[in-house]
Enzyme design. Structure first.
Site, PDB file in Angstrom:
ATOM      1  N   GLU A   1       0.740  -1.213  -0.004  1.00 40.03           N
ATOM      2  CA  GLU A   1       0.028  -0.045  -0.057  1.00 40.03           C
ATOM      3  C   GLU A   1       0.817   1.416   0.102  1.00 40.03           C
ATOM      4  OE1 GLU A   1      -0.604  -2.713   1.841  1.00 40.03           O
ATOM      5  OE2 GLU A   1      -2.725  -3.463   1.142  1.00 40.03           O
TER       6      GLU A   1
ATOM      7  N   HIS B   1     -11.300  -4.654  10.073  1.00 42.90           N
ATOM      8  CA  HIS B   1     -11.830  -4.557   8.581  1.00 42.90           C
ATOM      9  C   HIS B   1     -13.198  -3.754   8.680  1.00 42.90           C
ATOM     10  CE1 HIS B   1      -9.078  -7.599   7.355  1.00 42.90           C
ATOM     11  NE2 HIS B   1      -9.498  -7.209   6.161  1.00 42.90           N
TER      12      HIS B   1
HETATM   13  C1  TPP Z   1      -2.747  -4.490   4.354  1.00 39.85           C
HETATM   14  C2  TPP Z   1      -3.835  -5.359   3.677  1.00 39.85           C
HETATM   15  N1  TPP Z   1      -3.983  -5.268   2.584  1.00 39.85           N
HETATM   16  C3  TPP Z   1      -5.007  -5.919   1.862  1.00 39.85           C
HETATM   17  C4  TPP Z   1      -5.656  -6.827   2.658  1.00 39.85           C
HETATM   18  C5  TPP Z   1      -6.629  -7.568   2.083  1.00 39.85           C
HETATM   19  N2  TPP Z   1      -6.340  -9.109   1.917  1.00 39.85           N
HETATM   20  C6  TPP Z   1      -6.527 -10.124   2.839  1.00 39.85           C
HETATM   21  S1  TPP Z   1      -5.939 -11.343   2.467  1.00 39.85           S
HETATM   22  C7  TPP Z   1      -5.246 -10.775   1.083  1.00 39.85           C
HETATM   23  C8  TPP Z   1      -4.057 -11.680  -0.019  1.00 39.85           C
HETATM   24  C9  TPP Z   1      -3.141 -12.220   1.283  1.00 39.85           C
HETATM   25  O1  TPP Z   1      -2.449 -13.062   0.557  1.00 39.85           O
HETATM   26  P1  TPP Z   1      -1.255 -14.128   1.315  1.00 39.85           P
HETATM   27  O2  TPP Z   1      -0.392 -13.380   2.148  1.00 39.85           O
HETATM   28  O3  TPP Z   1      -0.456 -14.551   0.124  1.00 39.85           O
HETATM   29  O4  TPP Z   1      -1.958 -15.052   2.114  1.00 39.85           O
HETATM   30  P2  TPP Z   1      -3.143 -16.142   1.780  1.00 39.85           P
HETATM   31  O5  TPP Z   1      -4.190 -15.365   2.047  1.00 39.85           O
HETATM   32  O6  TPP Z   1      -2.752 -16.475   0.460  1.00 39.85           O
HETATM   33  O7  TPP Z   1      -2.874 -17.157   2.773  1.00 39.85           O
HETATM   34  C10 TPP Z   1      -5.547  -9.771   0.828  1.00 39.85           C
HETATM   35  C11 TPP Z   1      -5.095  -8.645  -0.390  1.00 39.85           C
HETATM   36  C12 TPP Z   1      -5.374  -6.841   3.872  1.00 39.85           C
HETATM   37  N3  TPP Z   1      -6.007  -7.793   4.782  1.00 39.85           N
HETATM   38  N4  TPP Z   1      -4.348  -6.313   4.644  1.00 39.85           N
END
Ligand code: TPP
Ligand code: MG
Lengths: 327, 329
Positions: A60, A129
């Site tokens: 971000e 959230h």
């Molecule tokens: C700082 C932030 N940006 C965006 C999000 C929205 N979001 C939640 S999970 C996610 C994907 C995360 O991917 P990863 O770290 O690979 O974990 P996975 O879900 O694959 O276990 C996103 C974009 C968030 N929760 N926090």
């Protein structure tokens, strides 16, 4: 007139902007192939290409800051930060960057950047959230902050934001995306300097914005059936505030209830109440009342979340109290 | 992996993975039925990591996780009934119902969440390890996060802090190759995640996250190195989530073949195969395990169903430390 959802209206606004100005591009997490976390940009990567509908990593501070840089270097970026909750990671680039560059460069730089983000609670997604930090951004000189609360505004506010030479933040409440409404097809951009009167009335001014507007309109209907004629003011612009519209409504009705999903302390509702007290105190027949969220992180369980947020019956009860208290 | 494990331990590992999977599948059903609300991120396909890693940690170690943490919590020993009750928003839940699916906390088991801002858990892990270092505790803080988190500044700052201060953190990256709908190769220029950690002088390795025995062995080795005072370590576990990112995700960004390819490496099937090849798993075992797992999951659902809702008057509870314990030190 065309009927569409709030989501579709924002998408149409993007399509119009992308088609008419080659400097405009959209970037953010999952805006491209995925189509946006709220499906706002669904199909747009196919239509405009992945260069202009640009997926970003989870970075971000990086991509919002890149938006600041690209805007100051001749582009017209629209940066989507999934939700206000994650914008906290980018706040430095927004507050120390976008908001200050013009001033501290003595007017040499400008940042015609649009940042869009979802905001608000009501979907049981718990404390991290469910924030409403519109007031934090509305606190900052150099930023312009607005919140479309109707489908029509969702359709035509982006155009106004992109036409602005300064950074504009648009807040979209998560509960509005599925709302359907009418759009005047050939309307011009929304005037970001003007609040809108969504319902005219003489007895009490209900002042609100964004995701709370539907609740306030519902409360106004309840009040009407009980013989109280409420005026509903939709702020639209949260910074700068349209004081003229706010104050003239209060001068007409002599009573005000301000509804804001932020927490009471330090809320936009607090700012509006203070402005009314400063400039229209002697026009009031009753003290201003605020309906805000309970001073707690938003809890997960439905009954507690609902208890924490502004409610229709609470808004109506406040209005009745104000109307009843002029003896 | 032939001969790698005794019958008893093999069955234990198998049961744990089956329990997590059945639990998650039940969650999906309960979500569709409206009993679980909000965000729900399932761990199906990734069970080998939580199962293997938790065995290699001691009850005295700290664990920090993400929003995709039911499996971690259960493998850590949080009773499934408390995890389920949390998702029902009931007082009996591990966080008293306040957090829901993304915020499972159980301090009694040193399970410190349940963090839903991507990469938000990493700096906290560094700080917990710093507290241990300052208090001469011989404890490891294990921190789980996804591939997506590696793109966040918090990841990079945490690596550097932990290495600079030689802190006892084990960074466990669950690389399922997707951050929501974005494939790793479209989000990060350097897709070799271990290499990034290594550039901060955090010794980094990779393991097959679909192989529970390999995960356990690798985590055991890394934990020992951290415990011996060697500073932080990074372990990347390659894995895959079979289901969508969350229940809101229409899952349009990957092919059926890709999912099928990973399913062929399924951690539960793989362990079953290995145990069968060693002639230490019989058909009766599998059906007995299925039945006992089913019982346990249904027991958890019952705990959740029979739990109670917190009174609305308690809305402001735990915003600050309660007065009774405010000045306790
Ligand atoms: C700082 C932030 N940006 C965006 C999000 C929205 N979001 C939640 S999970 C996610 C994907 C995360 O991917 P990863 O770290 O690979 O974990 P996975 O879900 O694959 O276990 C996103 C974009 C968030 N929760 N926090
Ligand atoms: Mg991932």
């Amino acid at each position: 007139m065309a009927t569409m959802t709030y989501r579709e209206a924002i998408r149409e606004a993007h399509r119009e902007a992308l088609s008419s100005d080659p400097r405009v591009f959209l970037m953010g997490e999952d805006v491209g192939r995925y189509g946006g976390v709220f499906a706002v940009s669904l199909g747009m990567a196919e239509e405009f290409g992945e260069e202009r509908i640009r997926d970003t990593p989870l970075s971000e501070v990086g991509f919002v800051g890149a938006g600041v840089g690209a805007a100051s270097a001749g582009m017209r970026p629209i940066v989507e930060v999934m939700t206000v909750n994650f914008s906290l990671l980018a706040m430095d680039q927004i507050v120390n960057g976008a908001a200050t560059l013009r001033h501290m460069s003595g007017g040499q730089l400008s940042v015609p950047l649009v940042i869009r983000m979802a905001t608000g609670a009501g979907k049981q997604v718990a404390a991290q959230h469910s924030h409403s930090f519109e007031n934090w951004y509305a606190h900052v000189p150099g930023l312009r902050v607005a919140a479309p609360a109707t489908v029509h505004d969702a359709r035509f506010m982006l155009k106004a934001a992109l036409a602005d030479p300064d950074p504009v933040i648009l807040f979209e409440h998560v509960l509005l995306y599925n709302m359907s409404g009418e759009v005047e097809e050939l309307a011009g951009p929304v005037d970001l300097r003007r609040a809108a009167i969504r319902r005219a009335g003489d007895d009490v001014s209900l002042i609100t914005y964004g995701g709370s507007l539907p609740k306030v309109l519902e409360a106004a209907e309840h009040l009407a059936s009980g013989g109280i004629d409420a005026e509903v003011v939709d702020l639209r612009a949260l910074r700068p505030l349209d004081l003229e519209t706010i104050l003239s409504s209060v001068r007409k009705t002599h009573r005000a209830v301000v509804v804001d999903e932020g927490w009471h302390t330090g809320s936009l509702a607090g700012e509006i109440s203070a402005r009314i007290a400063e400039d229209a105190l002697y026009d009031l027949d009753a003290p201003v009342e605020r309906i805000c969220s309970a001073e707690a992180p938003v809890p997960y369980p439905h009954h507690l979340e609902q208890a924490a947020l502004p409610k229709v019956d609470e808004i109506a009860a406040a209005a009745k109290r104000r109307v009843g208290s002029d003896g | 992996m032939s001969g790698a494990v005794s019958r008893e331990r093999g069955l234990e590992l198998l049961r744990e993975m089956m329990l997590i999977r059945r639990f998650e599948e039940r969650c999906a059903e309960l979500y569709s039925a409206g009993f679980i609300r909000g965000f729900l991120h399932l761990y199906v396909g990734e069970e080998a990591i939580a199962t293997g890693a938790m065995r290699a940690l001691s009850p005295e170690d700290n664990v920090i996780s993400t929003y995709r943490e039911h499996g971690h919590a259960i493998a850590r020993g949080v009773p499934p009934g408390e995890v389920m009750a949390e998702m029902y928003g009931k007082v009996e839940g591990s966080s008293g119902g306040r957090g829901g699916s993304m915020h499972i906390f159980d301090a009694s088991r040193r399970f410190y969440g349940g963090h839903a801002i991507v990469a938000g858990g990493l700096p906290v892990a560094v700080g917990m390890a710093l507290a241990d270092a300052l208090q001469n505790e011989n404890r490891v803080t294990a921190c789980f996060f996804g591939d997506g988190a590696v793109a966040e500044g918090a990841f990079h700052e945490s690596m550097n802090l932990a290495a600079l201060w030689n802190l006892p953190v084990l960074f466990l990256c669950e690389n399922n190759f997707y951050a929501m709908g974005t494939h790793l190769s479209r989000a990060q220029a350097e897709t070799n995640l271990a290499r990034k950690a290594a550039s901060y002088r955090v010794p980094a390795d990779k393991v097959d996250g679909m192989d529970v025995l390999a995960v356990e062995a690798a985590v055991r080795r890394e934990v020992q190195a951290v415990r011996d005072g060697g500073g932080p370590r990074f372990l990347e576990c390659e894995t895959y989530r079979y289901r969508a990112h969350s229940m809101y995700d229409p899952d349009r960004y990957r092919s059926k073949q890709e999912i099928e390819g990973w399913r062929r490496r399924d951690p539960i099937a793989t362990l079953k195969g290995a145990l069968r090849a060693d002639h230490i798993l019989y058909e009766e075992d599998v059906s007995a395990l299925e039945a006992s797992v089913e019982d346990e999951v249904e027991g958890a659902v019952r705990v959740a169903e029979e739990g109670s809702l917190e009174p609305v008057e308690d809305l402001l509870k735990n915003v600050y430390t309660p007065r009774e314990i405010r000045w306790r030190r």
